[in-house]
Design an enzyme around this catalytic site. Sequence first.
Site, PDB file in Angstrom:
ATOM      1  N   CYS A   1     -85.035   4.859  31.514  1.00 34.18           N
ATOM      2  CA  CYS A   1     -86.372   5.231  31.979  1.00 34.18           C
ATOM      3  C   CYS A   1     -86.247   6.345  33.003  1.00 34.18           C
ATOM      4  CB  CYS A   1     -87.068   4.033  32.623  1.00 34.18           C
ATOM      5  SG  CYS A   1     -87.133   2.553  31.607  1.00 34.18           S
TER       6      CYS A   1
ATOM      7  N   CYS B   1     -85.972  10.315  32.250  1.00 37.83           N
ATOM      8  CA  CYS B   1     -87.174  11.138  32.113  1.00 37.83           C
ATOM      9  C   CYS B   1     -88.081  11.017  33.337  1.00 37.83           C
ATOM     10  CB  CYS B   1     -87.979  10.736  30.885  1.00 37.83           C
ATOM     11  SG  CYS B   1     -87.120  10.985  29.324  1.00 37.83           S
TER      12      CYS B   1
ATOM     13  N   ARG C   1    -101.644 -15.875  31.066  1.00 35.92           N
ATOM     14  CA  ARG C   1    -102.619 -16.582  31.891  1.00 35.92           C
ATOM     15  C   ARG C   1    -103.917 -16.816  31.107  1.00 35.92           C
ATOM     16  NH1 ARG C   1    -104.622 -19.663  33.360  1.00 35.92           N
ATOM     17  NH2 ARG C   1    -105.497 -20.405  35.309  1.00 35.92           N
TER      18      ARG C   1
ATOM     19  N   CYS D   1    -105.967 -20.338  29.798  1.00 34.90           N
ATOM     20  CA  CYS D   1    -107.394 -20.662  29.953  1.00 34.90           C
ATOM     21  C   CYS D   1    -108.015 -20.972  28.584  1.00 34.90           C
ATOM     22  CB  CYS D   1    -108.142 -19.499  30.593  1.00 34.90           C
ATOM     23  SG  CYS D   1    -108.600 -19.793  32.308  1.00 34.90           S
TER      24      CYS D   1
END
Lengths: 106, 257
Positions: B72, B75, B214, B218
């Site tokens: 990563c 660049c 998450r 729910c």
Amino acid sequence: MSRTLVSVPKTARAGEVIDIRAMIAHPMETGYRMGPNGQAIPRKIIRHFACDYDGEEVFSAEFHPAMSANPFVAFSTVATKTGTLTFRWTDDDGKVETASAEIAVS
Amino acid sequence: MRFPLAFAAAQLCAGIAVAQEIPPSERRSGTNFMSAETQAIQADDGSNPGMLWVLQGGSLWDEPAGASRRSCASCHGEAATSMRGVAARYPAFDAASGASIDLAGKIDQCRMTRQHATSLPRESEELLGLTAYVGHQSRGMPIAPPDDARLDAARAEGKRLFQTRMGQLDLSCSSCHDANWRGRLGGSAVTQAHPTGYPIYRLEWQTIGSLQRRMRGCMVGVRAEPFAYGSAEFVALELYLAERAAGLAIETPAVRP
């Protein structure tokens, strides 16, 4: 890959009580749980934690299956001399993870 | 007489179907609903377990991957400068696919198309680590959804999903998080559902997890069938949630009970 987080004051006065905290990424699998296939998930926990201050052990603890994942330990010691604190976590297989931190004592 | 009555009836029905949105002055991060002890865990980087994943993400950032043997950092350079504020404006529009994309999706896309590496599965330690590391660079910055007309359709879809009742319990996100955020459910604070600190370290999970994990929790809770990880529905919901939370500070990695 090291997955530990230790917190030690960078500097301290001689005789000062210093707070030390150490955390490691570890599943702390108890061995009591079942996987989705109904088979027991093998136990994998850290058994022993120890902290050396310039080669001398100042703190150690036995860990048990009821401890949470990613165990966090906080303790205090007396700053005596400039040196290195070494932390060791030993798991069920005997594999040892280490971390270290420097402290300058004036 | 007939018209005002009909209008009043329509208003009443609308009031039942769609809860009032939370006014900006009353918006509060989930942190404000936590106990002082849990807040202290989050506030201190030495005790916040989410920082373990930020550390891991930091080493992955510098590690060459895939056929390109580029990291990563090859660049993007220093994440502290190049990635500052990026998480605050995600999800964003992705020209390559012509659809909106969330931060984890963008990281994985970059991995596959630029690094020529294998895709990282959602909720894998590596992808969560990288997402936490990139998100962490924006800590303290306000959530700033992009003003991009190409996102409008997905954002409106997200709002519709947020207000759609689902599952055997027949509840929408809005039923709790707009209408009853001051309340408690089974002893836990309901909260306003602002995505300020994702990926979060959830004490219940004993690990770090994404906003989609998450939301799936729910959805299972209201006994609906959860959307798939990375699905367009989830990205649409994330878009709406970001707009709904605009201005709140990013806390990644947050700790939640």
